[in-house]
Design an enzyme around this catalytic site. Structure first.
Site, PDB file in Angstrom:
ATOM      1  N   SER A  23       0.803  -1.223   0.000  1.00 55.48           N
ATOM      2  CA  SER A  23       0.000   0.000   0.000  1.00 55.48           C
ATOM      3  C   SER A  23       0.837   1.274   0.000  1.00 55.48           C
ATOM      4  O   SER A  23       0.579   2.194   0.753  1.00 55.48           O
ATOM      5  CB  SER A  23      -0.918  -0.013   1.229  1.00 55.48           C
ATOM      6  OG  SER A  23      -1.943   0.953   1.103  1.00 55.48           O
ATOM      7  N   CYS A  40       1.972   6.396  -7.189  1.00 59.73           N
ATOM      8  CA  CYS A  40       1.890   7.574  -8.056  1.00 59.73           C
ATOM      9  C   CYS A  40       2.681   8.738  -7.486  1.00 59.73           C
ATOM     10  O   CYS A  40       2.889   9.746  -8.155  1.00 59.73           O
ATOM     11  CB  CYS A  40       0.445   8.000  -8.235  1.00 59.73           C
ATOM     12  SG  CYS A  40      -0.589   6.665  -8.851  1.00 59.73           S
TER      13      CYS A  40
END
Lengths: 553, 553
Positions: A40, A44
């Site tokens: 997680s 980006c």
């Protein structure tokens, strides 16, 4: 009955799925396997950490394994890589990189979220120490460390897609010279060529060396380090580091080897419930092949938004009670390119043409906010729509401000199959700091509506010269004499729109008149005047603004 | 046949209509009558010019009469005021303020766009020289001149609506002390009370003296100038100038006197084609009464966006060939309040409650962009939806960044009658500078979806204390011990969500558990854990974030 669910991959789709599963089912046994060290993480955000815009490395970790385990009672195993699936036995073989052992795990349901991997071109030297990918935290650490440690002056980025452009900005931000090498005639493939020209303009204005329609032929190196990138054109670029941003391909080989159906584009095939060809195995995120929502074609869309949504849906469908369908990806994407933002949703003109879908396009150049409010910036919007009923097919926008807002409104409209007349009616929020009474979205829809209702006939810059040659047409510049004197299209005569009613008798009724102004509004008014006076007239989409950008970039 | 069309009013609806008419019909005779000196000026920009944010007075003139006349071949007559309509004779009586004469004009079609006028309270002293309206260019010039010339230190703004707040910011921006006097318990009536509390917070943080549930009882004056505003509460505010921003009422008296049907709210009644009760007379803009798109009720919405759209539609319907219907106003509005933006679309909770429409509400506090990207700012979103099918009924947002984008997406969804499950699917543009993989719009829809599907039961702050009293419920703070120690709701016990699985046996199964955290996410997870373990549990919407703002502002 306690279900045992194994999730392969713990980044976007995988982490989203695990959290949703636990919220839906407090009793299931949920195992999350991640071959890397991290789950997680902010995929980006990696370029922005490299560029120093994100200062803290810790900010990249949305969740740590320990925190996520605690919050959601998950069995999280990092550095655990799935190497085989036995679908008939419902088992997987896992290699534990921590212990160096292989082991087997049973599942009731398997969810494959193992993503995509960067495409690495077959070039000698590609394995050298200063050739980098931007895929995960270790890649990121490596680039950052290398750039800081070395006295790098020049970076060559191979590929002008989303990652390539984000890295170009960030590496330039650090102070290096940056070259982008792109095989096609434009960066950002989701944009059409003329819209990409605005991006080329920004890149070049920011000092990026852009090599279009060129490719890296070979990497020259000295021991462990590449020193030059040799291009097909013959150019040789001295390079202190090389970053690959060519694209990604789905990590579907394990699924393929397990006998799961793989799509024609290489992604795992799933049904509308994100179930693979084996009913106990689901898949989500970059590893799957999806349907393009607008065209219905097969597509790969390795994007974080859809990956998260798919993870959430797969979780619901595995733990029940209700199956939720995934309707497809429309390809909404956005990228910051220095001071500009480029964004797109739906199909572009290239694709529509290639698929033989009828379309019409308009270009408008509205302001981001009331033109008189400080900070208003002109943007360029292209929308594509069905020429008969005006149904929206796609939108592309580039500009300095307010682009993200307008693409989101178009994205919503596109998903809901709206036509341009519907979009004219959208009642959007207006106050001078935020928009105009006719928002750019409305304005584009009005312009398109006038085409559908045949109040104006359009022609595009790329067909002007052949049209003039074939039809003996006349090119009219409807701007003021002063604007015209500062630069105009060769061959155009100047009749300012405000003089048209007193001067139209100068014009022939038997020839086609092609009219442009700066952005397309005055020329539209000119077209309305002339057509009602019996002339054959076409408005040139995008005006002189678009003309100059296409011709210079 | 050349039609003669007379347009009354040349600002938003009128100017928009005139331009569209001419584009559709080159041959019509179009007369535009404007009682003031100016047409098509930037009404909504006036406060920003007063505050100096817009530096040039000329920027306020979108069109001059001369330029518009030239461009669109209009007969524009400023300082020409319509004083009577003879609908049977199809004539109007006009007073020309330039010449001081009355004259009569014939029309084939009349379009009434004569707007609305500020409501002026009946107070002695209201006519003094330092009591101002913010309606047009002369008003604006007067305020600006007075503030510059005088040594004004304190302004009192009567009314906390859109104009009142914009003026408060601008007058403060110039350096004056500013008081706002508002009769109700909150500013910005389209917001619900708890959302307005965030606006109160910003106003007070920016040094505005906010007097809620109070009103100006009298104005004390010295010769031609008001010196004090005396409030109903007994407070007396020393005032160098007073600005009225109480609201507007439609200028429908001429229409009424002509026998046209007037609606129950005082606006001209029009059909879906914006035709009045006389088929040759149309009306558009602030002077008409419209239907609320969501509730179907009659409404007055004096907003620039709808006015422009209505002008455009009326123009089409007058010059033909096709009639276009106007479907209603949803009431999308936005206002900058210093560093915050407040925006709304659709129905609010007050209205839903008053109309007896079933609804449910959620509050979420997402970030404007990826939380790790610099400049990310937390916003508060409230959405209202049908508790059975999840259909969106309204949205309210307040925050420092990205509010305008999200309200526009909700506005589009609302217009298209989407439910929260549809909105979950919206594929919005994500890159770290712009949003998160789950955009705030998606996130709000997910939160609402969980309520509709009964995965979580919500309770709101305004009903907590009576609920606890009546049901002997337990209040649980699911944040960390550290967060709890820094401030918590009186009576709440602290069980951090991550300890819940090991501590739930401390809790009684026969009592209702009301859980909150900071923003509502951890408490939602806590609710999912507890409800699956057999507890009766409710999540408190908006969390401690909302609690503190409601209680302090």
């Amino acid at each position: 009955m306690q279900k045992k669910i194994v999730i392969v991959g713990g980044v976007a789709a995988g982490a989203s799925a695990a959290a949703r599963m636990r919220r839906m089912d407090e009793h299931a046994k949920i195992v999350m396997l991640e071959r890397g060290d991290f789950i997680s993480f902010a995929n980006c955000g990696l370029p922005y950490y490299i560029g120093g815009v994100i200062a803290q490395r810790d900010s990249l970790f949305v969740q740590t394994p320990a925190a996520m385990k605690k919050r959601f009672a998950l069995d999280i195993r990092t550095k655990n890589e799935v190497i085989a699936i036995d679908a008939s036995a419902k088992t997987i073989t896992i290699y534990d990189h921590n212990l160096g052992i292989l082991y087997t795990e049973f599942y009731d349901y398997l969810l494959l979220c193992n993503g995509a991997s960067p495409i690495i071109p077959e070039l000698s030297g590609i394995d050298k120490q200063n050739v980098f990918l931007v895929r995960n935290i270790p890649d990121t650490d490596a680039i950052k460390e290398y750039v800081l440690r070395s006295s790098s002056q020049t970076a060559v980025i191979i590929g002008g897609g989303l990652i390539g452009l984000e890295m170009a900005e960030m590496i330039r931000h650090i102070g290096l010279n940056v070259h982008i090498v792109e095989a096609s005639s434009q960066v950002l493939p989701p944009l059409d060529q003329e819209m990409a020209a605005y991006v080329h303009k920004e890149l070049r204005n920011q000092g990026i060396d852009l090599h279009l329609q060129d490719k890296a032929d070979s990497l020259l190196y000295d021991n462990d380090f590449v020193t030059h990138v040799q291009l097909a054109s013959g150019k040789s670029i001295s390079a202190d580091l090389v970053i690959l941003g060519i694209g990604v391909k789905p990590n579907s080989s394990i699924a393929r080897e397990a006998g799961l159906r793989i799509g024609n584009l290489g992604g795992i095939e799933v049904d509308e419930f994100l179930r693979t060809s084996d009913p106990s195995i689901f898949a989500a995120g970059d590893v799957i092949q999806v349907k393009n929502l607008i065209s219905g074609s097969d597509a790969l869309f390795p994007l974080a938004g859809p990956a998260n949504r798919q993870g959430w849906i797969a979780a619901n469908n595995i733990v029940g009670p209700k199956m939720i369908s995934y309707k497809g990806v429309q390809g909404t994407s956005i990228v910051k390119v220095f001071d500009q933002t480029a964004a797109t949703t739906g199909l572009n003109e290239k694709t529509l043409k290639a698929m033989g879908i009828p379309y019409q396009a308009i270009h408008v150049h509205p302001n981001s906010s009331a033109s008189y409010y400080p900070g208003a910036a002109q943007m360029t919007i292209k929308i594509l729509f069905d020429p008969e009923d005006g149904r929206l097919l796609g939108a592309q926008i580039i500009g300095a401000r307010g682009v993200d807002k307008r693409i989101d409104v178009f994205a919503a409209a596109l998903r809901l199959k709206q036509n341009v007349f519907d979009i004219q009616e959208f009642e959007l929020a207006y106050a001078p700091p935020y928009s105009s009474a006719k928002d750019p979205v409305n304005l584009a829809a009005y312009a398109a509506g006038n085409v559908v209702t045949k109040q104006v006939d359009l022609i595009h810059w790329d067909s002007i010269s052949s049209y003039i040659d074939n039809n003996d047409a006349i090119l009219i510049d409807a701007r003021t004499a002063r604007e015209y004197s500062l630069g105009s299209v060769p061959g155009a005569i100047n009749i300012p729109v405000d003089e048209l009613r007193s001067r139209y008798e100068e014009l022939p009724k038997d020839k086609d008149l092609l009219v442009y102004c700066q952005v397309g509004l005055r020329s539209y008014i000119a077209c309305r005047i002339l057509s009602q006076l019996g002339f054959k007239v076409k408005n040139i989409s995008g005006g002189y603004n678009l003309y100059t950008v296409i011709n210079q970039y």
